[in-house]
Scaffold this motif. Sequence first.
Motif, PDB file in Angstrom:
ATOM      1  N   ASN A  33       0.468  -1.140   0.103  1.00  0.00           N
ATOM      2  CA  ASN A  33       0.242   0.320  -0.233  1.00  0.00           C
ATOM      3  C   ASN A  33       0.826   1.424   0.108  1.00  0.00           C
ATOM      4  N   ASP A  37       0.648   4.063  -2.785  1.00  0.00           N
ATOM      5  CA  ASP A  37       0.786   5.648  -2.142  1.00  0.00           C
ATOM      6  C   ASP A  37       1.620   6.399  -3.031  1.00  0.00           C
ATOM      7  N   TYR A  40       1.133   6.310  -6.917  1.00  0.00           N
ATOM      8  CA  TYR A  40      -0.002   7.123  -7.342  1.00  0.00           C
ATOM      9  C   TYR A  40      -1.159   8.185  -6.479  1.00  0.00           C
ATOM     10  N   GLY A  41      -0.171   8.567  -5.303  1.00  0.00           N
ATOM     11  CA  GLY A  41      -1.301   8.767  -4.091  1.00  0.00           C
ATOM     12  C   GLY A  41      -2.798   7.909  -3.911  1.00  0.00           C
ATOM     13  N   ALA A  42      -2.714   8.617  -2.783  1.00  0.00           N
ATOM     14  CA  ALA A  42      -4.753   8.031  -2.473  1.00  0.00           C
ATOM     15  C   ALA A  42      -5.263   8.185  -3.528  1.00  0.00           C
ATOM     16  N   THR A  43      -5.610   6.742  -3.615  1.00  0.00           N
ATOM     17  CA  THR A  43      -6.604   6.675  -4.853  1.00  0.00           C
ATOM     18  C   THR A  43      -7.985   6.655  -4.213  1.00  0.00           C
ATOM     19  N   CYS A  45      -8.773   9.079  -1.743  1.00  0.00           N
ATOM     20  CA  CYS A  45      -8.843  10.610  -1.735  1.00  0.00           C
ATOM     21  C   CYS A  45      -9.276  11.852  -3.585  1.00  0.00           C
ATOM     22  N   VAL A  51      -4.562  14.136  -2.326  1.00  0.00           N
ATOM     23  CA  VAL A  51      -3.880  12.939  -2.818  1.00  0.00           C
ATOM     24  C   VAL A  51      -2.387  12.977  -2.800  1.00  0.00           C
ATOM     25  N   ALA A  54      -0.993  12.636   0.540  1.00  0.00           N
ATOM     26  CA  ALA A  54      -0.461  10.762   0.484  1.00  0.00           C
ATOM     27  C   ALA A  54       0.724  10.547   0.310  1.00  0.00           C
ATOM     28  N   ARG A  55       0.803  10.580  -1.158  1.00  0.00           N
ATOM     29  CA  ARG A  55       2.160  10.479  -1.996  1.00  0.00           C
ATOM     30  C   ARG A  55       2.905  10.788  -0.939  1.00  0.00           C
ATOM     31  N   ALA A  58       3.462   8.494   2.180  1.00  0.00           N
ATOM     32  CA  ALA A  58       4.276   7.649   1.384  1.00  0.00           C
ATOM     33  C   ALA A  58       6.099   7.551   1.666  1.00  0.00           C
TER      34      ALA A  58
END
Length: 119
Positions: A33, A37, A40-43, A45, A51, A54-55, A58
């Motif tokens: 995960n 993240d 792609y970032g948080a998918t 959001c 997004v 989150a990227r 991570a």
Amino acid sequence: MSYVGGAGLLDPCDLTDAPISPEQRLFRHIILNAVLDAIYGATTCTRPEAVERAREEAMRWLVSGGEDFRTVCECANLEPTTVRDRALEYVARERHARLTSKMQRPRIGAHTERAKDRR
């Protein structure tokens, strides 16, 4: 790794030939995960800033290789330095591929804008 692009990195169950416990599988999915993240970032959001946040978080978690990261790797029965190196290499490769494909792709809707201009 069969989860993303067949690159040999991301299938939490294929990282070793030994059978793994449900707990180890869970911790491997935490690593997976974080890698996804970081790419792609948080998918889940919808706000671009969430997004991107989150990227960044991570990536920070992976790059730092801190105590939390080491604990998750150890609970997954994986060597933290190897996981970190392979994960960062994979993230860099996937980010580069995404940027390259975006640069080569025509802008969505460009053909419809030209069609409107011809009318």
